[in-house]
Design an enzyme around this catalytic site. Structure first.
Site, PDB file in Angstrom:
ATOM      1  N   SER A 264       0.831  -1.200   0.000  1.00  0.00           N
ATOM      2  CA  SER A 264       0.000   0.000   0.000  1.00  0.00           C
ATOM      3  C   SER A 264       0.870   1.257   0.000  1.00  0.00           C
ATOM      4  O   SER A 264       2.009   1.230   0.464  1.00  0.00           O
ATOM      5  CB  SER A 264      -0.879  -0.045   1.248  1.00  0.00           C
ATOM      6  OG  SER A 264      -1.977   0.806   1.128  1.00  0.00           O
ATOM      7  N   GLY A 302      -3.190  -0.423  -3.735  1.00  0.00           N
ATOM      8  CA  GLY A 302      -1.895   0.032  -3.240  1.00  0.00           C
ATOM      9  C   GLY A 302      -1.390   1.329  -3.837  1.00  0.00           C
ATOM     10  O   GLY A 302      -0.250   1.727  -3.577  1.00  0.00           O
ATOM     11  N   GLU A 344      -8.007  -3.326  -6.950  1.00  0.00           N
ATOM     12  CA  GLU A 344      -8.630  -3.090  -5.642  1.00  0.00           C
ATOM     13  C   GLU A 344      -8.138  -1.795  -4.976  1.00  0.00           C
ATOM     14  O   GLU A 344      -7.561  -1.837  -3.896  1.00  0.00           O
ATOM     15  CB  GLU A 344      -8.317  -4.259  -4.708  1.00  0.00           C
ATOM     16  CG  GLU A 344      -8.904  -5.570  -5.136  1.00  0.00           C
ATOM     17  CD  GLU A 344      -8.431  -6.738  -4.283  1.00  0.00           C
ATOM     18  OE1 GLU A 344      -9.139  -7.759  -4.268  1.00  0.00           O
ATOM     19  OE2 GLU A 344      -7.362  -6.638  -3.652  1.00  0.00           O
ATOM     20  N   PRO A 345      -8.337  -0.658  -5.595  1.00  0.00           N
ATOM     21  CA  PRO A 345      -7.872   0.577  -4.946  1.00  0.00           C
ATOM     22  C   PRO A 345      -8.747   0.945  -3.748  1.00  0.00           C
ATOM     23  O   PRO A 345      -9.971   0.840  -3.809  1.00  0.00           O
ATOM     24  CB  PRO A 345      -8.015   1.636  -6.055  1.00  0.00           C
ATOM     25  CG  PRO A 345      -9.105   1.117  -6.935  1.00  0.00           C
ATOM     26  CD  PRO A 345      -9.060  -0.390  -6.856  1.00  0.00           C
ATOM     27  N   GLY A 346      -8.114   1.346  -2.670  1.00  0.00           N
ATOM     28  CA  GLY A 346      -8.859   1.817  -1.499  1.00  0.00           C
ATOM     29  C   GLY A 346      -8.466   3.243  -1.205  1.00  0.00           C
ATOM     30  O   GLY A 346      -9.201   4.198  -1.461  1.00  0.00           O
ATOM     31  N   ARG A 391      -2.052   6.526  12.076  1.00  0.00           N
ATOM     32  CA  ARG A 391      -1.081   6.252  11.003  1.00  0.00           C
ATOM     33  C   ARG A 391       0.313   6.812  11.292  1.00  0.00           C
ATOM     34  O   ARG A 391       1.310   6.141  11.007  1.00  0.00           O
ATOM     35  CB  ARG A 391      -1.608   6.718   9.651  1.00  0.00           C
ATOM     36  CG  ARG A 391      -2.893   6.001   9.216  1.00  0.00           C
ATOM     37  CD  ARG A 391      -3.220   6.191   7.749  1.00  0.00           C
ATOM     38  NE  ARG A 391      -2.253   5.541   6.904  1.00  0.00           N
ATOM     39  CZ  ARG A 391      -1.277   6.155   6.269  1.00  0.00           C
ATOM     40  NH1 ARG A 391      -1.156   7.458   6.377  1.00  0.00           N
ATOM     41  NH2 ARG A 391      -0.428   5.483   5.549  1.00  0.00           N
ATOM     42  N   TYR A 395       3.017   3.919  11.134  1.00  0.00           N
ATOM     43  CA  TYR A 395       3.844   3.832   9.916  1.00  0.00           C
ATOM     44  C   TYR A 395       4.759   5.034   9.728  1.00  0.00           C
ATOM     45  O   TYR A 395       5.250   5.261   8.610  1.00  0.00           O
ATOM     46  CB  TYR A 395       2.944   3.744   8.664  1.00  0.00           C
ATOM     47  CG  TYR A 395       1.756   2.846   8.789  1.00  0.00           C
ATOM     48  CD1 TYR A 395       1.902   1.465   8.938  1.00  0.00           C
ATOM     49  CD2 TYR A 395       0.466   3.357   8.764  1.00  0.00           C
ATOM     50  CE1 TYR A 395       0.801   0.637   9.056  1.00  0.00           C
ATOM     51  CE2 TYR A 395      -0.647   2.538   8.869  1.00  0.00           C
ATOM     52  CZ  TYR A 395      -0.479   1.178   9.022  1.00  0.00           C
ATOM     53  OH  TYR A 395      -1.567   0.362   9.137  1.00  0.00           O
ATOM     54  N   CYS A 422      -2.038   9.912  26.183  1.00  0.00           N
ATOM     55  CA  CYS A 422      -0.902   9.736  27.092  1.00  0.00           C
ATOM     56  C   CYS A 422       0.231   8.971  26.411  1.00  0.00           C
ATOM     57  O   CYS A 422       0.595   7.865  26.843  1.00  0.00           O
ATOM     58  CB  CYS A 422      -1.355   8.978  28.327  1.00  0.00           C
ATOM     59  SG  CYS A 422      -2.506   9.907  29.278  1.00  0.00           S
ATOM     60  N   TYR A 452      -7.982   4.804   6.125  1.00  0.00           N
ATOM     61  CA  TYR A 452      -7.254   4.189   7.232  1.00  0.00           C
ATOM     62  C   TYR A 452      -7.118   5.110   8.451  1.00  0.00           C
ATOM     63  O   TYR A 452      -6.138   5.006   9.195  1.00  0.00           O
ATOM     64  CB  TYR A 452      -5.873   3.699   6.779  1.00  0.00           C
ATOM     65  CG  TYR A 452      -5.956   2.719   5.621  1.00  0.00           C
ATOM     66  CD1 TYR A 452      -6.522   1.457   5.790  1.00  0.00           C
ATOM     67  CD2 TYR A 452      -5.499   3.060   4.344  1.00  0.00           C
ATOM     68  CE1 TYR A 452      -6.622   0.572   4.730  1.00  0.00           C
ATOM     69  CE2 TYR A 452      -5.596   2.175   3.283  1.00  0.00           C
ATOM     70  CZ  TYR A 452      -6.154   0.931   3.485  1.00  0.00           C
ATOM     71  OH  TYR A 452      -6.256   0.054   2.432  1.00  0.00           O
TER      72      TYR A 452
HETATM   73  C1  PLP Z   1      -5.740  -7.417  -0.612  1.00  0.00           C
HETATM   74  C2  PLP Z   1      -5.805  -5.940  -0.594  1.00  0.00           C
HETATM   75  N1  PLP Z   1      -6.406  -5.309  -1.598  1.00  0.00           N
HETATM   76  C3  PLP Z   1      -6.504  -3.964  -1.635  1.00  0.00           C
HETATM   77  C4  PLP Z   1      -5.963  -3.194  -0.627  1.00  0.00           C
HETATM   78  C5  PLP Z   1      -6.114  -1.718  -0.730  1.00  0.00           C
HETATM   79  O1  PLP Z   1      -4.921  -1.065  -0.717  1.00  0.00           O
HETATM   80  P1  PLP Z   1      -4.877   0.500  -0.929  1.00  0.00           P
HETATM   81  O2  PLP Z   1      -5.822   1.097   0.040  1.00  0.00           O
HETATM   82  O3  PLP Z   1      -3.488   0.872  -0.664  1.00  0.00           O
HETATM   83  O4  PLP Z   1      -5.288   0.761  -2.340  1.00  0.00           O
HETATM   84  C6  PLP Z   1      -5.304  -3.807   0.430  1.00  0.00           C
HETATM   85  C7  PLP Z   1      -4.621  -3.021   1.470  1.00  0.00           C
HETATM   86  O5  PLP Z   1      -3.431  -2.812   1.387  1.00  0.00           O
HETATM   87  C8  PLP Z   1      -5.238  -5.217   0.453  1.00  0.00           C
HETATM   88  O6  PLP Z   1      -4.657  -5.837   1.472  1.00  0.00           O
HETATM   89  N1  LYS Z   2      -3.504   0.583   7.230  1.00  0.00           N
HETATM   90  C1  LYS Z   2      -2.466   0.841   6.270  1.00  0.00           C
HETATM   91  C2  LYS Z   2      -2.751   0.210   4.962  1.00  0.00           C
HETATM   92  C3  LYS Z   2      -2.982  -1.235   5.109  1.00  0.00           C
HETATM   93  C4  LYS Z   2      -3.626  -1.743   3.924  1.00  0.00           C
HETATM   94  C5  LYS Z   2      -4.314  -3.041   4.179  1.00  0.00           C
HETATM   95  N2  LYS Z   2      -3.699  -4.146   3.512  1.00  0.00           N
HETATM   96  C6  LYS Z   2      -2.219   2.317   6.110  1.00  0.00           C
HETATM   97  O1  LYS Z   2      -2.849   3.100   6.731  1.00  0.00           O
HETATM   98  O2  LYS Z   2      -1.395   2.744   5.381  1.00  0.00           O
END
Ligand code: PLP
Ligand code: LYS
Length: 494
Positions: A264, A302, A344-346, A391, A395, A422, A452
């Protein structure tokens, strides 16, 4: 604004702003601007209005921006892959930010939905998303989660291990159903990102390795035996190859294709290209070994976004065009039909659409020693912190902040925005130049908090989680109410 110079304590990438009131359009959502009175506004609604109506901390989601980003992934990938495989299925990664209205936005914009647990699946179903357009992920899905996915008829279950493949085949058989399966493989790609969010190298928990699973003889015979008991890898054969053979042989499994996700917050194209090449090559090997052409290939999410001026994200069109070129070249070389591609963009959809509003409280300035002398660092404490955005702690993530409730000509000074928890690591923005005249009660806006942050939020120190507000067509509405003290007690049994 007065003349000023960079602080030696600041990281190299951080520029002293020429105009501390400016809003970088790469970092802020498209609906954010300065209102006529100087306040930061989301679709014309001033920050102080949002704070007065809903309180702070507040997550403000620019719904129009969110929807536009969803559409732009769909359109860019459809256009780039149209002649290769007829288009792309975009599965929004719900883990980045999922509440029932968001699942509806995604369905309305023509995207599919990737869920990562029974809880996310429940939200998707509650929102009325067509189960055939839902995928279920997870490295340790329970039998209950698998059963539910089968019963409601999700479009794909992304199988993460040999153990899961065996269990799923049994559960599907018991239920008299066929499980639509994608196998998640780890293509051995080392993505350029934080260690905790890189997911395609060998030595981590996700997916089926494409490398052969022999251990060096005499190194650890117990590990080998144990590994065989746990998930049955056959020395000399990769777990991925075993899973394919096992899935093709199981009458209750319909093997639809392969999946990978390299990690990611990634900006470089090379990791995505390498993963695509490795998976296509593996598909060609399956055709050779089993005489089967699998229909689908999911290249995961990612894609990186801009949190600060140091980040240079690629537009969906660039990502899609680069990936399509690789897929086209590899398919031609291997003389294979291009499988139906999905992604699979999030973060790239939800992240830039969100903005957090905080109220400034305590300020203090400390003297910090540095090789060139001793310099001031100002701490600005706000009314949230690691419970609404962990975050930075998890990270080392960088963010930026601007004064939201007014403009000022005051000199920008190097500041660290911290929360009220705290923990000394409770940092919201590690380094930002903020005006010298910041006062208690001023509002700060931290952009790019749509992904996130709500998803990872907690009640640490028994803080109540912030409200979430969506703004669409210039109108705001509450989509998640602020937690109350009663919520904190709601699960106590005595
Ligand atoms: C399997 C899978 N697909 C998609 C995503 C979405 O990633 P991002 O939000 O970086 O696009 C993640 C999180 O990293 C994931 O674990
Ligand atoms: N939680 C992480 C991303 C994880 C994605 C899940 N596979 C972040 O904030 O960067």
């Amino acid at each position: 604004m007065a003349a000023h110079t960079a602080s030696p304590l600041a990281p190299d990438w951080l520029q002293v702003p020429e105009d501390g009131n400016a809003l970088d359009p790469v970092i802020f959502s498209s609906g954010v601007s300065r209102h006529d009175d100087g306040q930061l506004a989301v679709q014309g609604i001033p920050a102080s209005q949002l704070a007065a109506d809903y309180g702070t901390p507040l997550l403000v989601v620019d719904e129009d921006d969110f929807r536009a980003r969803a559409r732009s992934f769909r359109d860019a990938f459809d256009a780039a892959f149209e002649d290769l495989c007829g288009g792309v299925d975009v599965y929004y990664a719900g883990k980045s930010f999922l509440v029932t209205p968001v699942a509806r936005w995604i369905a309305e914009e023509g995207l599919c939905l990737d869920t990562a647990s029974g809880g996310e699946l429940a939200v998707a179903l509650r929102a009325g998303v067509d189960p055939a357009r839902i995928g279920l992920h997870g490295n340790n899905k329970s039998d209950g989660e698998l059963r539910r996915a089968l019963e409601v008829g999700v479009g794909r279950i992304v199988v993460d291990s040999l153990d899961e493949l065996t269990r799923l085949a049994e559960l599907a058989q018991e239920a008299g159903l066929t499980a639509p399966v994608m196998l998640r493989l780890t293509p051995g790609v080392h993505a350029h990102t934080h260690e905790f969010i890189a997911t395609a190298h060998e030595d981590q928990k996700f997916g089926l390795s494409m490398a052969d699973s022999s251990f060096t003889e005499g190194q650890d015979p117990d590990l080998s035996a144990d590994a065989q008991r746990m998930d049955g890898p056959i020395p000399g054969k990769s777990p991925a190859a075993q899973a394919v053979a096992q899935a093709l042989a199981a009458p209750s499994i319909e093997l639809r294709g392969l999946h990978c996700h390299i990690g990611s917050q990634i900006f470089e194209a090379d990791g995505f290209a390498l993963a695509a090449e490795r998976l296509l090559t593996f598909l060609a090997a399956i055709r050779q070994d089993h005489g089967v052409e699998l229909e689908e290939l999911d290249l995961g999410g990612g894609h990186g976004i801009a949190y600060t001026s140091a980040d240079e994200p690629r537009a969906p069109e660039q990502i899609a065009t680069a990936l399509a070129a690789v897929v086209r070249a590899v398919c031609e070389r291997l003389q294979m039909r291009c499988p139906r591609i999905s992604i699979e963009p999030g973060r790239a959809i939800s992240g830039p659409a969100g903005l957090s509003l905080y109220t400034v409280g305590v300020r203090k300035t400390v003297a910090v020693d540095h090789a060139d002398g001793t310099f001031p660092r100002r701490y600005v404490a706000v009314d949230g912190g690691m419970s609404d955005n962990p975050r930075p702690v998890l990270y080392d993530a960088d963010y930026t902040a601007v004064l939201a409730s007014r403009t000022t000509e005051a000199t920008p000074v190097l500041s660290r925005v911290v929360g009220k928890h705290c923990e000394s690591g409770d940092i919201v923005v590690r380094d930002a130049y903020l005006p010298e005249d910041l006062q208690r009660g001023d509002l700060l806006a931290v952009p790019a908090t749509g992904a996130y942050c709500h998803a990872l939020s907690s009640n640490y120190n028994l803080l109540t989680r912030p409200a979430v507000v969506a703004v669409k067509d210039g109108v705001s509405r509450l989509i998640i109410r602020r937690e109350t003290e009663d919520d904190l007690f709601a699960r106590e049994t005595e």
